[in-house]
Design a protein around this motif. Structure first.
Motif, PDB file in Angstrom:
ATOM      1  N   LEU A  87      25.058  27.610  38.005  1.00 55.94           N
ATOM      2  CA  LEU A  87      24.549  28.788  36.773  1.00 55.94           C
ATOM      3  C   LEU A  87      24.746  27.968  35.367  1.00 55.94           C
ATOM      4  O   LEU A  87      24.351  28.627  34.367  1.00 55.94           O
ATOM      5  CB  LEU A  87      25.459  29.932  37.029  1.00 55.94           C
ATOM      6  N   ALA A  88      25.655  26.856  35.438  1.00 59.41           N
ATOM      7  CA  ALA A  88      25.890  26.115  34.104  1.00 59.41           C
ATOM      8  C   ALA A  88      26.586  26.940  33.184  1.00 59.41           C
ATOM      9  O   ALA A  88      26.334  27.193  32.005  1.00 59.41           O
ATOM     10  CB  ALA A  88      24.315  25.691  33.469  1.00 59.41           C
ATOM     11  N   VAL A  89      27.626  27.442  33.726  1.00 56.83           N
ATOM     12  CA  VAL A  89      28.575  28.463  33.033  1.00 56.83           C
ATOM     13  C   VAL A  89      30.234  27.960  33.409  1.00 56.83           C
ATOM     14  O   VAL A  89      30.118  27.208  34.206  1.00 56.83           O
ATOM     15  CB  VAL A  89      28.387  29.697  33.250  1.00 56.83           C
ATOM     16  N   GLN A  90      31.091  28.508  32.822  1.00 56.20           N
ATOM     17  CA  GLN A  90      32.345  28.155  33.021  1.00 56.20           C
ATOM     18  C   GLN A  90      32.847  29.013  34.179  1.00 56.20           C
ATOM     19  O   GLN A  90      32.351  29.856  34.494  1.00 56.20           O
ATOM     20  CB  GLN A  90      32.863  28.687  31.758  1.00 56.20           C
ATOM     21  N   ARG A  91      33.649  28.231  34.740  1.00 57.96           N
ATOM     22  CA  ARG A  91      34.270  28.956  36.285  1.00 57.96           C
ATOM     23  C   ARG A  91      34.792  30.173  35.988  1.00 57.96           C
ATOM     24  O   ARG A  91      34.833  31.181  36.815  1.00 57.96           O
ATOM     25  CB  ARG A  91      35.238  27.857  36.748  1.00 57.96           C
ATOM     26  N   SER A  92      35.641  30.338  34.579  1.00 59.17           N
ATOM     27  CA  SER A  92      36.081  31.753  34.514  1.00 59.17           C
ATOM     28  C   SER A  92      35.183  32.787  34.480  1.00 59.17           C
ATOM     29  O   SER A  92      35.395  34.070  34.696  1.00 59.17           O
ATOM     30  CB  SER A  92      37.031  31.625  33.007  1.00 59.17           C
ATOM     31  N   SER A  93      33.856  32.637  33.834  1.00 64.70           N
ATOM     32  CA  SER A  93      32.699  33.454  33.781  1.00 64.70           C
ATOM     33  C   SER A  93      32.470  33.959  35.285  1.00 64.70           C
ATOM     34  O   SER A  93      32.404  35.184  35.500  1.00 64.70           O
ATOM     35  CB  SER A  93      31.403  32.985  33.082  1.00 64.70           C
ATOM     36  N   VAL A  94      32.305  32.968  36.147  1.00 60.96           N
ATOM     37  CA  VAL A  94      31.960  33.169  37.502  1.00 60.96           C
ATOM     38  C   VAL A  94      32.818  34.012  38.299  1.00 60.96           C
ATOM     39  O   VAL A  94      32.817  35.028  39.016  1.00 60.96           O
ATOM     40  CB  VAL A  94      31.576  31.968  38.383  1.00 60.96           C
ATOM     41  N   SER A  95      34.165  33.680  37.994  1.00 62.49           N
ATOM     42  CA  SER A  95      35.345  34.511  38.524  1.00 62.49           C
ATOM     43  C   SER A  95      35.260  35.893  38.102  1.00 62.49           C
ATOM     44  O   SER A  95      35.526  36.944  38.855  1.00 62.49           O
ATOM     45  CB  SER A  95      36.751  33.810  38.432  1.00 62.49           C
ATOM     46  N   MET A  96      35.110  36.130  36.843  1.00 64.17           N
ATOM     47  CA  MET A  96      35.080  37.279  36.321  1.00 64.17           C
ATOM     48  C   MET A  96      33.754  38.212  36.787  1.00 64.17           C
ATOM     49  O   MET A  96      33.906  39.247  37.357  1.00 64.17           O
ATOM     50  CB  MET A  96      34.978  37.427  34.812  1.00 64.17           C
ATOM     51  N   VAL A  97      32.781  37.748  37.042  1.00 65.44           N
ATOM     52  CA  VAL A  97      31.463  38.214  37.527  1.00 65.44           C
ATOM     53  C   VAL A  97      31.883  38.635  39.089  1.00 65.44           C
ATOM     54  O   VAL A  97      31.507  39.785  39.501  1.00 65.44           O
ATOM     55  CB  VAL A  97      30.428  37.257  37.529  1.00 65.44           C
ATOM     56  N   THR A  98      32.232  37.715  39.847  1.00 68.01           N
ATOM     57  CA  THR A  98      32.407  37.779  41.235  1.00 68.01           C
ATOM     58  C   THR A  98      33.387  38.931  41.247  1.00 68.01           C
ATOM     59  O   THR A  98      33.539  39.737  42.319  1.00 68.01           O
ATOM     60  CB  THR A  98      32.599  36.598  42.162  1.00 68.01           C
ATOM     61  N   ARG A  99      34.609  38.986  40.486  1.00 68.28           N
ATOM     62  CA  ARG A  99      35.331  39.957  40.743  1.00 68.28           C
ATOM     63  C   ARG A  99      34.959  41.412  40.743  1.00 68.28           C
ATOM     64  O   ARG A  99      35.005  42.474  41.252  1.00 68.28           O
ATOM     65  CB  ARG A  99      36.812  39.639  39.932  1.00 68.28           C
ATOM     66  N   THR A 100      33.994  41.479  39.721  1.00 66.42           N
ATOM     67  CA  THR A 100      33.496  42.890  39.401  1.00 66.42           C
ATOM     68  C   THR A 100      32.415  43.123  40.625  1.00 66.42           C
ATOM     69  O   THR A 100      32.336  44.306  40.786  1.00 66.42           O
ATOM     70  CB  THR A 100      32.417  42.620  37.955  1.00 66.42           C
ATOM     71  N   LEU A 101      31.755  42.151  41.031  1.00 66.17           N
ATOM     72  CA  LEU A 101      30.866  42.542  42.021  1.00 66.17           C
ATOM     73  C   LEU A 101      31.649  42.834  43.280  1.00 66.17           C
ATOM     74  O   LEU A 101      31.049  43.876  44.154  1.00 66.17           O
ATOM     75  CB  LEU A 101      29.979  41.393  42.435  1.00 66.17           C
ATOM     76  N   GLN A 102      32.888  42.339  43.726  1.00 69.17           N
ATOM     77  CA  GLN A 102      33.602  42.736  44.606  1.00 69.17           C
ATOM     78  C   GLN A 102      34.190  44.083  44.376  1.00 69.17           C
ATOM     79  O   GLN A 102      34.275  45.077  45.458  1.00 69.17           O
ATOM     80  CB  GLN A 102      34.780  41.757  44.914  1.00 69.17           C
ATOM     81  N   THR A 103      34.661  44.473  43.294  1.00 72.82           N
ATOM     82  CA  THR A 103      35.138  45.798  43.121  1.00 72.82           C
ATOM     83  C   THR A 103      34.193  46.871  43.385  1.00 72.82           C
ATOM     84  O   THR A 103      34.434  47.849  43.659  1.00 72.82           O
ATOM     85  CB  THR A 103      35.410  45.834  41.504  1.00 72.82           C
ATOM     86  N   ALA A 104      32.955  46.509  42.987  1.00 73.49           N
ATOM     87  CA  ALA A 104      31.681  47.412  43.114  1.00 73.49           C
ATOM     88  C   ALA A 104      31.097  47.660  44.665  1.00 73.49           C
ATOM     89  O   ALA A 104      30.350  48.179  44.940  1.00 73.49           O
ATOM     90  CB  ALA A 104      30.515  47.045  42.203  1.00 73.49           C
ATOM     91  N   GLY A 105      31.826  46.742  45.505  1.00 70.65           N
ATOM     92  CA  GLY A 105      31.376  46.821  46.840  1.00 70.65           C
ATOM     93  C   GLY A 105      30.225  46.259  47.352  1.00 70.65           C
ATOM     94  O   GLY A 105      29.896  46.285  48.305  1.00 70.65           O
ATOM     95  N   LEU A 106      29.618  45.113  46.515  1.00 77.79           N
ATOM     96  CA  LEU A 106      28.464  44.368  46.665  1.00 77.79           C
ATOM     97  C   LEU A 106      28.799  43.175  47.408  1.00 77.79           C
ATOM     98  O   LEU A 106      28.014  42.618  48.428  1.00 77.79           O
ATOM     99  CB  LEU A 106      27.965  44.250  45.387  1.00 77.79           C
ATOM    100  N   ILE A 107      30.049  42.744  47.241  1.00 79.68           N
ATOM    101  CA  ILE A 107      30.326  41.208  48.144  1.00 79.68           C
ATOM    102  C   ILE A 107      31.961  41.338  48.593  1.00 79.68           C
ATOM    103  O   ILE A 107      32.422  42.132  47.818  1.00 79.68           O
ATOM    104  CB  ILE A 107      29.808  39.868  47.114  1.00 79.68           C
ATOM    105  N   GLN A 108      32.115  40.489  49.382  1.00 78.84           N
ATOM    106  CA  GLN A 108      33.558  40.181  49.707  1.00 78.84           C
ATOM    107  C   GLN A 108      33.854  38.693  49.661  1.00 78.84           C
ATOM    108  O   GLN A 108      33.264  37.657  50.080  1.00 78.84           O
ATOM    109  CB  GLN A 108      33.763  40.662  51.213  1.00 78.84           C
ATOM    110  N   GLN A 109      34.759  38.512  48.666  1.00 77.77           N
ATOM    111  CA  GLN A 109      35.279  36.922  48.501  1.00 77.77           C
ATOM    112  C   GLN A 109      36.177  36.524  49.446  1.00 77.77           C
ATOM    113  O   GLN A 109      37.322  37.389  49.753  1.00 77.77           O
ATOM    114  CB  GLN A 109      35.862  36.728  47.062  1.00 77.77           C
ATOM    115  N   SER A 110      36.182  35.528  50.084  1.00 76.45           N
ATOM    116  CA  SER A 110      37.148  34.842  50.835  1.00 76.45           C
ATOM    117  C   SER A 110      37.407  33.429  50.389  1.00 76.45           C
ATOM    118  O   SER A 110      36.513  32.811  49.341  1.00 76.45           O
ATOM    119  CB  SER A 110      36.797  34.639  52.160  1.00 76.45           C
ATOM    120  N   ARG A 111      38.273  32.601  50.836  1.00 74.77           N
ATOM    121  CA  ARG A 111      38.574  31.329  50.451  1.00 74.77           C
ATOM    122  C   ARG A 111      37.278  30.467  50.790  1.00 74.77           C
ATOM    123  O   ARG A 111      36.954  30.351  51.877  1.00 74.77           O
ATOM    124  CB  ARG A 111      39.538  30.656  50.945  1.00 74.77           C
TER     125      ARG A 111
END
Length: 240
Positions: free
Chosen positions: A181-205
């Motif tokens: 996505l050509a963005v900072q890793r911190s930006s992706v971490s924030m986005v995926t955390r939001t998506l997980q909280t919303a129940g859209l995705i589940q993150q694993s290692r």
């Protein structure tokens, strides 16, 4: 590269879209190979010897910048073929083709495919339509990267990967998503955390699982639907 016993080449949607007569002539020259995660099929400037039709593998075309950074400019899965257009013109890779998801692919020498496309008008027209698909998809992606926020672009990218892999659990890391996505890793971490909280995705290692596809589609930008419509309009013979 590991060669596999020939599987069903028509796992690839573009090969499925071929007329039966054209596929019958092409099939003897197709071989099945296994692509490994991180494998570089071609680097910038390499001579392209084969075109690859992925089955369940996913390959990204990335542009390598002078500082070593990379930006994804294309992605190829079971819906298409990689290396084809460059091979038919200059036979030189204009970027790096790197395997993002391991799996099988059918491949054929560019010389043989060129011969067949010159001899079979329907095959040539299918290749030309696929070229239009790639051009339209690139046009949409450039526009998307310029105007849409990271969250909606991330949802689009996850959905596109899920469609190509045809499975909900995807081997995606934050580092990889940030690079694509050509963005900072911190930006992706924030986005995926939001998506997980919303129940859209589940993150694993090392992986992301799609839990709510409909919700992801609502959060994704308009580009996801537009690109799907492009494929349906220009390649109507391929399954969706």
């Amino acid at each position: 590269m590991v060669k596999l016993p020939n599987a069903d080449h028509r796992t690839n949607w573009l090969l499925t879209a071929l007329e039966p007569e054209d596929f019958a002539l092409l099939e003897p020259d197709l071989e099945t190979v296994h692509l490994t995660h991180g494998q570089v099929l071609y680097d910038t400037g390499d001579t392209i010897s084969h075109a690859y039709f992925p089955h369940d593998a996913i390959v990204s075309l990335v542009n390598v910048m002078e500082d070593g950074g990379t930006v994804e400019v294309g992605v190829f899965g079971r819906e298409g073929v990689l290396g084809l257009l460059s091979a038919l013109v200059i036979r030189e890779a204009f970027g790096r083709y790197v395997v993002q998801m391991a799996g099988a692919a059918s491949r054929i020498s560019c010389e043989r495919l060129d011969e067949m496309s010159n001899a079979r008008p329907n095959l040539r027209h299918l290749i030309m339509r696929y070229g239009e698909v790639l051009l339209a998809q690139t046009f949409q992606n450039v526009s998307c990267n310029a105007v849409h926020p990271v969250e909606s672009r991330c949802c689009r990218w996850i959905l596109s990967m899920r469609d190509r892999a045809d499975q909900d659990t995807l081997p995606l890391t934050h580092e990889f998503l940030a690079e694509m996505l050509a963005v900072q890793r911190s930006s992706v971490s924030m986005v995926t955390r939001t998506l997980q909280t919303a129940g859209l995705i589940q993150q694993s290692r090392g992986s992301i699982t799609v839990l709510n596809r409909a919700g992801l589609e609502k959060t994704a930008c308009e580009c996801y639907g537009k690109v799907r419509l492009i494929y349906q309009r220009l390649l109507p013979g391929a399954p969706r």
